[in-house]
Design an enzyme around this catalytic site. Structure first.
Site, PDB file in Angstrom:
ATOM      1  N   CYS A  11       0.878  -1.166   0.000  1.00  0.00           N
ATOM      2  CA  CYS A  11       0.000   0.000   0.000  1.00  0.00           C
ATOM      3  C   CYS A  11       0.920   1.222   0.000  1.00  0.00           C
ATOM      4  O   CYS A  11       2.109   1.094  -0.239  1.00  0.00           O
ATOM      5  CB  CYS A  11      -1.011  -0.019   1.136  1.00  0.00           C
ATOM      6  SG  CYS A  11      -0.320   0.058   2.778  1.00  0.00           S
ATOM      7  N   CYS A  83      -4.596  -0.924  -2.021  1.00  0.00           N
ATOM      8  CA  CYS A  83      -5.050   0.456  -2.193  1.00  0.00           C
ATOM      9  C   CYS A  83      -6.475   0.486  -2.731  1.00  0.00           C
ATOM     10  O   CYS A  83      -6.854  -0.374  -3.519  1.00  0.00           O
ATOM     11  CB  CYS A  83      -4.131   1.190  -3.155  1.00  0.00           C
ATOM     12  SG  CYS A  83      -2.399   1.025  -2.707  1.00  0.00           S
ATOM     13  N   CYS A  88      -1.788   2.882  -6.091  1.00  0.00           N
ATOM     14  CA  CYS A  88      -0.966   1.826  -5.502  1.00  0.00           C
ATOM     15  C   CYS A  88       0.476   1.919  -5.995  1.00  0.00           C
ATOM     16  O   CYS A  88       0.720   2.363  -7.115  1.00  0.00           O
ATOM     17  CB  CYS A  88      -1.511   0.463  -5.892  1.00  0.00           C
ATOM     18  SG  CYS A  88      -2.919  -0.043  -4.915  1.00  0.00           S
TER      19      CYS A  88
END
Length: 140
Positions: A11, A83, A88
């Site tokens: 993430c 994400c 991302c």
């Protein structure tokens, strides 16, 4: 460890979702699968993540945020990006890629109470747990 049997959770900050996923995966898979997490803009592990993971017997107090740049692509079999509304991180390499769009529970909005924040983190944790259980079932 065989790269086919390793997972990297990604993430942005490597502070909440990916840290919780790493902890849950270690608990769920044990030593059968190598597990890492990283982010494109590492910060520090969110205290709410530490607290809600403690509730399920996972200790994140020794975890720290890591940059995706420090991960050797040759050591990763599967990349799971977490994400949702943000961009991302990119991961170069030949790993299998999965995307689990989980909203970021962290917020700088001061109007959220402590209980609301804990609820947001518990929701993310429980969603990740459910996704990992499904992943385990198709991977074994």
């Amino acid at each position: 460890m065989n790269a086919d049997k390793t997972i990297l959770f990604l993430c942005v900050a490597n502070s909440a979702r990916s840290q919780m996923a790493e902890g849950l995966a270690r608990k769920l898979f044990g030593s059968r699968i190598g597990v890492q997490s990283a982010g494109s803009e590492p910060s520090s592990v969110n205290p709410y993540a530490i607290e809600v993971m403690r509730e399920v017997g996972v200790d994140l107090t020794t975890h720290h945020s890591k940059s995706v740049q420090t991960i050797d692509a040759a050591d990763v079999g599967t990349v799971i990006t977490l994400c949702a509304e943000e961009v991302c991180p990119m991961f170069l390499g030949k790993a299998r890629r999965l995307h689990w769009p989980i909203p970021d529970p962290a917020s700088k909005d001061p109007s959220f109470s402590r209980e609301e924040m804990l609820t947001r983190f518990r929701t993310a944790r429980d969603t990740i747990q459910s996704m990992l259980e499904g992943f385990r079932d198709v991977s074994s």
